[in-house]
Write a protein that holds these residues in place. Sequence first.
Motif, PDB file in Angstrom:
ATOM      1  N   UNK A  92      22.218 -13.219  -9.581  1.00 36.26           N
ATOM      2  CA  UNK A  92      22.386 -12.069  -9.626  1.00 36.26           C
ATOM      3  C   UNK A  92      22.604 -11.189  -8.238  1.00 36.26           C
ATOM      4  N   UNK A  93      23.014 -11.749  -7.159  1.00 39.05           N
ATOM      5  CA  UNK A  93      22.754 -11.402  -6.001  1.00 39.05           C
ATOM      6  C   UNK A  93      23.579  -9.973  -5.776  1.00 39.05           C
ATOM      7  N   UNK A  94      22.899  -9.124  -5.418  1.00 34.85           N
ATOM      8  CA  UNK A  94      23.468  -7.627  -4.998  1.00 34.85           C
ATOM      9  C   UNK A  94      23.479  -7.553  -3.452  1.00 34.85           C
ATOM     10  N   UNK A  95      24.621  -7.849  -2.711  1.00 39.01           N
ATOM     11  CA  UNK A  95      24.802  -7.424  -1.455  1.00 39.01           C
ATOM     12  C   UNK A  95      24.457  -6.152  -0.986  1.00 39.01           C
ATOM     13  N   UNK A  96      24.509  -5.019  -1.849  1.00 43.02           N
ATOM     14  CA  UNK A  96      24.219  -3.800  -1.664  1.00 43.02           C
ATOM     15  C   UNK A  96      23.439  -3.483  -3.114  1.00 43.02           C
ATOM     16  N   UNK A  97      22.051  -2.790  -2.899  1.00 43.55           N
ATOM     17  CA  UNK A  97      21.413  -2.406  -4.043  1.00 43.55           C
ATOM     18  C   UNK A  97      22.141  -1.134  -4.494  1.00 43.55           C
ATOM     19  N   UNK A  98      22.081  -0.999  -5.899  1.00 42.52           N
ATOM     20  CA  UNK A  98      22.656   0.182  -6.644  1.00 42.52           C
ATOM     21  C   UNK A  98      21.811   1.416  -6.227  1.00 42.52           C
ATOM     22  N   UNK A  99      22.381   2.470  -5.645  1.00 43.73           N
ATOM     23  CA  UNK A  99      21.980   3.532  -5.490  1.00 43.73           C
ATOM     24  C   UNK A  99      21.853   4.644  -6.536  1.00 43.73           C
ATOM     25  N   UNK A 100      21.324   5.042  -7.460  1.00 46.36           N
ATOM     26  CA  UNK A 100      21.651   6.340  -8.168  1.00 46.36           C
ATOM     27  C   UNK A 100      21.579   7.452  -7.510  1.00 46.36           C
ATOM     28  N   UNK A 101      22.040   8.785  -8.146  1.00 50.29           N
ATOM     29  CA  UNK A 101      22.054   9.808  -7.476  1.00 50.29           C
ATOM     30  C   UNK A 101      20.576  10.215  -6.993  1.00 50.29           C
ATOM     31  N   UNK A 102      20.293  10.762  -6.052  1.00 46.86           N
ATOM     32  CA  UNK A 102      18.926  11.058  -5.758  1.00 46.86           C
ATOM     33  C   UNK A 102      18.162  11.732  -6.408  1.00 46.86           C
ATOM     34  N   UNK A 103      16.870  11.499  -6.764  1.00 48.78           N
ATOM     35  CA  UNK A 103      15.922  12.546  -7.353  1.00 48.78           C
ATOM     36  C   UNK A 103      14.574  12.167  -6.806  1.00 48.78           C
ATOM     37  N   UNK A 104      13.651  12.974  -7.561  1.00 49.17           N
ATOM     38  CA  UNK A 104      12.155  12.783  -7.107  1.00 49.17           C
ATOM     39  C   UNK A 104      11.152  12.019  -7.871  1.00 49.17           C
ATOM     40  N   UNK A 105      12.012  11.328  -8.781  1.00 53.12           N
ATOM     41  CA  UNK A 105      11.283  10.353  -9.908  1.00 53.12           C
ATOM     42  C   UNK A 105      12.048   8.930  -9.908  1.00 53.12           C
ATOM     43  N   UNK A 106      11.615   8.035 -10.683  1.00 54.48           N
ATOM     44  CA  UNK A 106      11.971   6.568 -10.842  1.00 54.48           C
ATOM     45  C   UNK A 106      13.694   6.517 -11.049  1.00 54.48           C
ATOM     46  N   UNK A 107      14.129   7.570 -11.485  1.00 56.73           N
ATOM     47  CA  UNK A 107      15.462   7.577 -11.917  1.00 56.73           C
ATOM     48  C   UNK A 107      16.516   7.260 -10.542  1.00 56.73           C
ATOM     49  N   UNK A 108      15.867   8.025  -9.748  1.00 56.19           N
ATOM     50  CA  UNK A 108      16.662   7.978  -8.130  1.00 56.19           C
ATOM     51  C   UNK A 108      16.357   6.706  -7.566  1.00 56.19           C
ATOM     52  N   UNK A 109      15.726   5.699  -7.854  1.00 57.02           N
ATOM     53  CA  UNK A 109      15.252   4.511  -6.760  1.00 57.02           C
ATOM     54  C   UNK A 109      16.488   3.634  -6.859  1.00 57.02           C
ATOM     55  N   UNK A 110      16.674   2.902  -5.737  1.00 51.46           N
ATOM     56  CA  UNK A 110      17.651   1.826  -5.658  1.00 51.46           C
ATOM     57  C   UNK A 110      17.054   0.539  -6.440  1.00 51.46           C
ATOM     58  N   UNK A 111      17.953  -0.329  -6.806  1.00 49.24           N
ATOM     59  CA  UNK A 111      17.558  -1.588  -7.429  1.00 49.24           C
ATOM     60  C   UNK A 111      18.570  -2.578  -7.460  1.00 49.24           C
ATOM     61  N   UNK A 112      18.157  -3.778  -7.644  1.00 45.83           N
ATOM     62  CA  UNK A 112      18.886  -4.955  -7.389  1.00 45.83           C
ATOM     63  C   UNK A 112      18.364  -5.929  -6.281  1.00 45.83           C
ATOM     64  N   UNK A 113      18.525  -7.215  -6.348  1.00 40.08           N
ATOM     65  CA  UNK A 113      17.966  -8.125  -5.546  1.00 40.08           C
ATOM     66  C   UNK A 113      19.106  -8.862  -4.836  1.00 40.08           C
ATOM     67  N   UNK A 114      19.007  -9.341  -3.649  1.00 39.53           N
ATOM     68  CA  UNK A 114      19.700 -10.422  -2.885  1.00 39.53           C
ATOM     69  C   UNK A 114      19.065 -11.594  -2.895  1.00 39.53           C
ATOM     70  N   UNK A 115      19.834 -12.830  -3.077  1.00 36.96           N
ATOM     71  CA  UNK A 115      19.044 -14.190  -3.689  1.00 36.96           C
ATOM     72  C   UNK A 115      19.931 -15.122  -3.585  1.00 36.96           C
ATOM     73  N   UNK A 116      21.253 -15.071  -3.345  1.00 40.95           N
ATOM     74  CA  UNK A 116      22.246 -16.206  -3.567  1.00 40.95           C
ATOM     75  C   UNK A 116      21.872 -17.508  -2.342  1.00 40.95           C
ATOM     76  N   UNK A 117      21.070 -17.068  -1.149  1.00 41.20           N
ATOM     77  CA  UNK A 117      20.762 -18.082  -0.377  1.00 41.20           C
ATOM     78  C   UNK A 117      19.748 -18.776  -0.579  1.00 41.20           C
ATOM     79  N   UNK A 118      19.067 -18.275  -1.419  1.00 42.75           N
ATOM     80  CA  UNK A 118      17.374 -18.914  -1.966  1.00 42.75           C
ATOM     81  C   UNK A 118      17.695 -19.405  -3.372  1.00 42.75           C
ATOM     82  N   UNK A 119      18.677 -19.364  -4.253  1.00 45.04           N
ATOM     83  CA  UNK A 119      18.866 -19.889  -5.603  1.00 45.04           C
ATOM     84  C   UNK A 119      18.758 -21.368  -5.718  1.00 45.04           C
ATOM     85  N   UNK A 120      19.365 -22.151  -4.876  1.00 43.14           N
ATOM     86  CA  UNK A 120      19.290 -23.517  -4.875  1.00 43.14           C
ATOM     87  C   UNK A 120      18.167 -23.936  -4.248  1.00 43.14           C
TER      88      UNK A 120
END
Length: 444
Positions: free
Chosen positions: A305-333
């Motif tokens: 589920x490699x995310x080359x760019x973390x998803x960035x929701x609209x900014x807010x001052x709570x957890x709903x505005x935090x980016x999420x997602x992982x890069x991992x294609x290089x380490x999977x195998x």
Amino acid sequence: MSRRLVIRGGRVVTPGGVLRTDIEVAGERVAALGARGGRHADVIDAKGCYVLPGGIDPHTHLLADVAAGTRSAAFGGTTTALCFTNPRRGESAPNAVIRARRQVEGHAAIDVDLHAIIGNPGRVTTADLEHLKRLHVRAVKLFLAFPEQGLMATDGCLYEVLRASARLGFLLKVHCENGSVIEALVADFLARGRRGPAYFAYSRPPDVEDEAIGRTLSIARLAGAPVYITHMTTSGGIERLRAARAGGQVAHSEVCLHHLLLDASLYRGRRAARFLVAPPLRARKHVDALWSAVADGTVDTIASDHSQLRYQPPPSDDFTGLPYGFAGVELRLPLLLSEGLRRGIPIERIAHLASTRPAQVFGLFPRKGVIRAGADADLVVWDPRPQWKVKASELHDGVGASPYAGMTVQGAIRFVFSRGRLVVASGDLVGSPTSGRCLIKAPA
């Protein structure tokens, strides 16, 4: 006469077992096992190493930077990435595939197949799905979550797309979380002043995934269609899948590397925001259930589920505005081999999960996913002896961060071949960095 390649002295991982034999490569294909070559052959010494089929990552998001993402994949022994399109607002699923094909061609270090995301499920049409089939798309993805992004499909839409998939011959991949319940949980946490990053995960508890998996399997049964459940994380979901299969359903299961190696305890620390992903990391009992499902054959594929760019929701001052997602294609195998073998998973089973089964499920087998005469010479020479630690700064995706930083890895990749072409040798990228192919071809 064209020169041939011989990979000599390795332990070759095949579906029938591990063979001590040589591999002869002619052009882009495996010519034979057990061949000795001749004076026109180049020789790679694989003594003390295993030779595995090139990895096939069934779940990646690479389009933010195809060159960096596929380069990273190559260093990690992945020679084919199944990459989701990323429809823009108002863009149809077929047009997103056509645009993504242009992004991949001439920029990829490895082969890339494109799986279509339906970005506006309320407006998808039969004509769109038929167009995807003409584009030779092998899989389509629907989401049962993310209403805030306009991605959440209704049950009726899920049923109709499943019916179309059975008729048109593509496989439907489903992100199973109950988006409406997540919305309600988010609102409840915010109303109670629970604003920290851990509440991103707590608003997506196991029950919202279990319910969505059960609902998806029921609707797929009604539609008479096979279905592929992406990034399963819970023991309850695994049990629902096993029950569906016992009843005769064709249902495929995917588990991601991070859900096998990381757990929800990371949300209790000050670094919780670094580990946000959807679905979130789970408690250890779920991690153990996933490993049991990996070992007993319930799980079909292991993805990054490699995310080359973390998803960035609209900014807010709570957890709903935090980016999420992982890069991992290089380490999977590398990490799957390291941890899987430590847990007693046979290397043949690891190769099946990382390469053979994804190729079978998504229509690339036997051209890919296996080492045998006539198959693409997608090959990884892996040395089980070295030990090293993951450093984000030494990865090749350009992301600059990794959830796996600090982990110890047993074994190292020595050589990677993509269609007979040497792409990685002893830690260096060699040859052209843009000679990968897009496996989605323009319709005739």
